[in-house]
Design a protein around this motif. Structure first.
Motif, PDB file in Angstrom:
ATOM      1  N   LEU A 154       0.830  -1.212   0.000  1.00  0.00           N
ATOM      2  CA  LEU A 154       0.000   0.000   0.000  1.00  0.00           C
ATOM      3  C   LEU A 154       0.857   1.252   0.000  1.00  0.00           C
ATOM      4  O   LEU A 154       0.530   2.235  -0.676  1.00  0.00           O
ATOM      5  CB  LEU A 154      -0.922  -0.018   1.222  1.00  0.00           C
ATOM      6  N   TRP A 155       1.971   1.246   0.747  1.00  0.00           N
ATOM      7  CA  TRP A 155       2.850   2.418   0.742  1.00  0.00           C
ATOM      8  C   TRP A 155       3.618   2.531  -0.570  1.00  0.00           C
ATOM      9  O   TRP A 155       4.020   3.625  -0.972  1.00  0.00           O
ATOM     10  CB  TRP A 155       3.821   2.349   1.916  1.00  0.00           C
ATOM     11  N   ALA A 156       3.841   1.402  -1.258  1.00  0.00           N
ATOM     12  CA  ALA A 156       4.549   1.437  -2.538  1.00  0.00           C
ATOM     13  C   ALA A 156       3.625   1.821  -3.695  1.00  0.00           C
ATOM     14  O   ALA A 156       4.115   2.170  -4.783  1.00  0.00           O
ATOM     15  CB  ALA A 156       5.183   0.073  -2.825  1.00  0.00           C
ATOM     16  N   PHE A 232      -5.227   7.934   2.323  1.00  0.00           N
ATOM     17  CA  PHE A 232      -5.420   6.784   1.440  1.00  0.00           C
ATOM     18  C   PHE A 232      -5.067   5.495   2.167  1.00  0.00           C
ATOM     19  O   PHE A 232      -5.807   4.501   2.103  1.00  0.00           O
ATOM     20  CB  PHE A 232      -4.549   6.942   0.188  1.00  0.00           C
ATOM     21  N   PHE A 233      -3.938   5.498   2.872  1.00  0.00           N
ATOM     22  CA  PHE A 233      -3.507   4.295   3.591  1.00  0.00           C
ATOM     23  C   PHE A 233      -4.508   3.927   4.672  1.00  0.00           C
ATOM     24  O   PHE A 233      -4.884   2.757   4.819  1.00  0.00           O
ATOM     25  CB  PHE A 233      -2.127   4.534   4.197  1.00  0.00           C
ATOM     26  N   ASP A 234      -4.954   4.906   5.450  1.00  0.00           N
ATOM     27  CA  ASP A 234      -5.922   4.631   6.515  1.00  0.00           C
ATOM     28  C   ASP A 234      -7.212   4.056   5.951  1.00  0.00           C
ATOM     29  O   ASP A 234      -7.869   3.225   6.599  1.00  0.00           O
ATOM     30  CB  ASP A 234      -6.222   5.911   7.298  1.00  0.00           C
ATOM     31  N   THR A 235      -7.577   4.494   4.756  1.00  0.00           N
ATOM     32  CA  THR A 235      -8.831   4.052   4.139  1.00  0.00           C
ATOM     33  C   THR A 235      -8.726   2.638   3.576  1.00  0.00           C
ATOM     34  O   THR A 235      -9.694   1.878   3.613  1.00  0.00           O
ATOM     35  CB  THR A 235      -9.233   5.018   3.010  1.00  0.00           C
ATOM     36  N   THR A 236      -7.563   2.283   3.073  1.00  0.00           N
ATOM     37  CA  THR A 236      -7.426   1.025   2.329  1.00  0.00           C
ATOM     38  C   THR A 236      -6.734  -0.091   3.107  1.00  0.00           C
ATOM     39  O   THR A 236      -6.817  -1.245   2.697  1.00  0.00           O
ATOM     40  CB  THR A 236      -6.637   1.264   1.031  1.00  0.00           C
ATOM     41  N   LYS A 241      -7.673  -1.053   9.872  1.00  0.00           N
ATOM     42  CA  LYS A 241      -9.059  -1.206  10.330  1.00  0.00           C
ATOM     43  C   LYS A 241      -9.120  -2.102  11.564  1.00  0.00           C
ATOM     44  O   LYS A 241      -9.912  -1.854  12.491  1.00  0.00           O
ATOM     45  CB  LYS A 241      -9.921  -1.783   9.211  1.00  0.00           C
ATOM     46  N   ILE A 242      -8.304  -3.140  11.584  1.00  0.00           N
ATOM     47  CA  ILE A 242      -8.304  -4.055  12.742  1.00  0.00           C
ATOM     48  C   ILE A 242      -7.712  -3.374  13.970  1.00  0.00           C
ATOM     49  O   ILE A 242      -8.253  -3.480  15.078  1.00  0.00           O
ATOM     50  CB  ILE A 242      -7.524  -5.337  12.396  1.00  0.00           C
TER      51      ILE A 242
END
Length: 547
Positions: A154-156, A232-236, A241-242
């Motif tokens: 996700l960060w990449a 974006f990272f927090d959303t995906t 989420k966990i």
């Protein structure tokens, strides 16, 4: 599944009619193909690809500049490239800085290619004329319904999107200028295992016209430069989420650096145990729920604190050699530090001794040289050891809460200045300092207090004592009148009287600074405190948790 292509006279597609839901369907199809991707070492193609793209972009730029100088008609793509060349240079630099080889090798791959690179290339090539902000998260979320991505992927993703946008620009340039590339187009460079997914997408979804490739790529780069990737990272992120289910309800309020360190810790665990990042996150929540309230009720206790050993045991974690060495160094920090300095100092002194001996110096001269070299040599040894430690043992950042939007009521804080009232000028200076603290922290859940004593004296009271207290009270009231509101008076004065201290043989404030802080904390706990003057909104103190 997807709309058909519109094709131009030369057989090139002119316009994409892909819709967001169609891209999401494609993302789901890709998930079934890429679900078996695993972290493995593969060819790190990024540096070579960036150099090739950079050379090609520079050649195209020179071509267009030459055409303009000779007054040759140039396509509209030339204006896009020349006016936005800085955007291309910025993208090349960001990709090189943000995706090192070690990071790339940890990414899950299929047939030697990183999965996230294949997804980024798909989205850029088949998203219509250009990327849209709404597409980014929805595409990834659709893919993760059946194939969750790792934190590293996700960060990449932003880096890979930039690279894919550069590839799109290069594809467009090759179609409109007589400059051939010395490298394959990215689409052709995909591994065979991915051909099914990309063949489906290519045959079913239209692409923009060749000149639009350049504009689409540049617009995409500009969009990517303005995105809030933390959001974006927090959303995906499924792990995020966990972790937000933290029983202590503390994780969600932490700052981005702290939350990122938690994700990094989970990545490290996943690389050296048989469980995925999502499974580790669920295990964290289970462990936190099994414990009593307090710090052990927080997921961070098991990730970066004393509960880490318990978590590792449950995960069958096998610490890599580098981590075992770091932990050994932390456990033996003092002997390792001092021993290293001593050993290095002796080594350097021995070198000085040997040099003097080889040079034929007398015994007295050798001893003098050895003694004189001890101080500079020891300073050099300390500097070298400190330099090595900083590189071997990275600093550990303390977890922090994010109070950018203000301090919540449950974290109400008193900012205090313990001080002595010696004279009126010092009272004025203390009030000015308290005012500056307020102006730098105008939060409704901050209180600002002076904790004061009189100076030591040979008797309990002095003639000027009452005048000093009155000056401090008047100053606190002025500040409250200037900055206070109907329901808030942020400034306080808490003053103690002198007590006889037989050890010091004088009248003084009990335990001076430490005593003032101790008694103030007792006051916050509704216990007995020795403040004879208490000025301010005392109801505010009942909810204060920090000093």
């Amino acid at each position: 599944m997807l709309d058909t292509m519109t094709v131009g006279a030369q057989g090139q597609p002119l316009r994409s009619v892909a819709a967001r839901d169609q891209l999401e369907e494609l993302a789901v199809d890709l998930a079934s193909i890429f679900s078996e991707a695993t972290p493995r070492r593969g060819k790190f193609f990024i540096p070579q690809r960036l150099r090739a793209l950079g050379r090609y972009m520079q050649a195209a730029r020179r071509h267009f500049e030459g055409a303009i100088e000779t007054k040759t008609v140039v396509p509209q793509a030339a204006e896009w490239l020349l006016d936005n060349y800085y955007v291309i240079e910025q993208a090349l630099r960001q990709i090189e800085e943000n995706l090192p080889a070690q990071y790339y090798q940890r990414l899950p791959k299929t047939d030697g290619q990183a999965r996230i690179w294949a997804l980024a290339l798909t989205l850029v090539r088949y998203s219509g004329n250009r990327l849209e902000a709404s597409q980014l998260a929805s595409f990834i979320q659709a893919h993760q319904k059946n194939c969750p991505l790792t934190t590293g992927e996700l960060w990449a993703f932003p880096v890979m999107l930039r690279l894919a946008s550069l590839e799109l620009i290069a594809d467009g340039l090759e179609l409109i200028i007589p400059l051939k590339r010395d490298f394959q187009p990215a689409f052709c460079d995909l591994p065979e295992g991915n051909a099914q997914a990309f063949g489906l997408a290519r045959s079913a979804l239209a692409l923009p016209a060749e000149e639009s490739f350049v504009a689409a790529g540049i617009l995409s780069l500009r969009l990517l430069a303005t995105q809030n990737w933390k959001t974006f990272f927090d959303t995906t992120s499924p792990v995020e989420k966990i972790l937000r289910q933290d029983p202590a309800q503390a994780y969600e309020g932490m700052d981005s650096v702290t939350r990122s360190s938690y994700h990094s810790a989970i990545e490290e665990l996943a690389q050296n145990c048989p469980f995925s990042e999502i499974q580790i996150a669920h295990t964290l929540i289970e462990l936190a729920r099994e414990t009593d309230r307090g710090k052990t009720n927080h997921v961070g206790y098991f990730l970066i604190d004393e509960g880490r050993q318990q978590l590792e045991a449950r995960l069958s974690f096998r610490a890599p050699l580098a981590l075992r060495v770091r932990r050994w160094l932390y456990r033996h920090a003092e002997p390792v530090y001092l021993g290293s300095i001593a050993a290095l100092t002796l080594l350097l002194i021995s070198i000085a001794f040997a040099y003097a001996s080889i040079a034929g110096a007398s015994t007295g001269a050798i001893l003098i040289a050895t003694v004189l070299s001890a101080l500079p040599v020891s300073s050099l040894a300390v500097g070298l050891v400190n330099w090595l430690i900083v590189r071997i043992l990275p600093p550990r950042v303390l977890p922090k809460l994010d109070f950018k939007a203000g301090v919540p009521a449950e974290y109400r804080t008193m900012i205090v200045i313990p001080a002595l009232l010696r004279n009126e000028s010092e009272v004025t200076a203390l009030l000015g300092q308290l005012e500056l603290h307020y102006l730098g922290n105008e939060d409704s859940n901050f209180g600002f207090a002076l904790l004061t004593d009189f100076a030591d004296a040979s008797q309990k009271t002095l003639p000027e004592d009452e005048r000093l207290v009155e000056a401090a009270l008047a100053g606190i009231n002025r500040l409250n009148a200037r900055y206070g509101q109907k329901m808030r008076r942020p400034f306080y004065l808490f003053h103690r009287e002198r007590k006889w201290n037989p050890r010091e043989n004088c009248w003084m404030g009990w335990e001076r600074k430490r005593g003032k802080l101790t008694e103030f904390n007792a006051l916050l706990r509704d216990e007995k405190a020795g403040f004879v003057v208490q000025e301010g909104d005392l109801d505010f103190l009942r909810g204060a948790r920090f000093v």
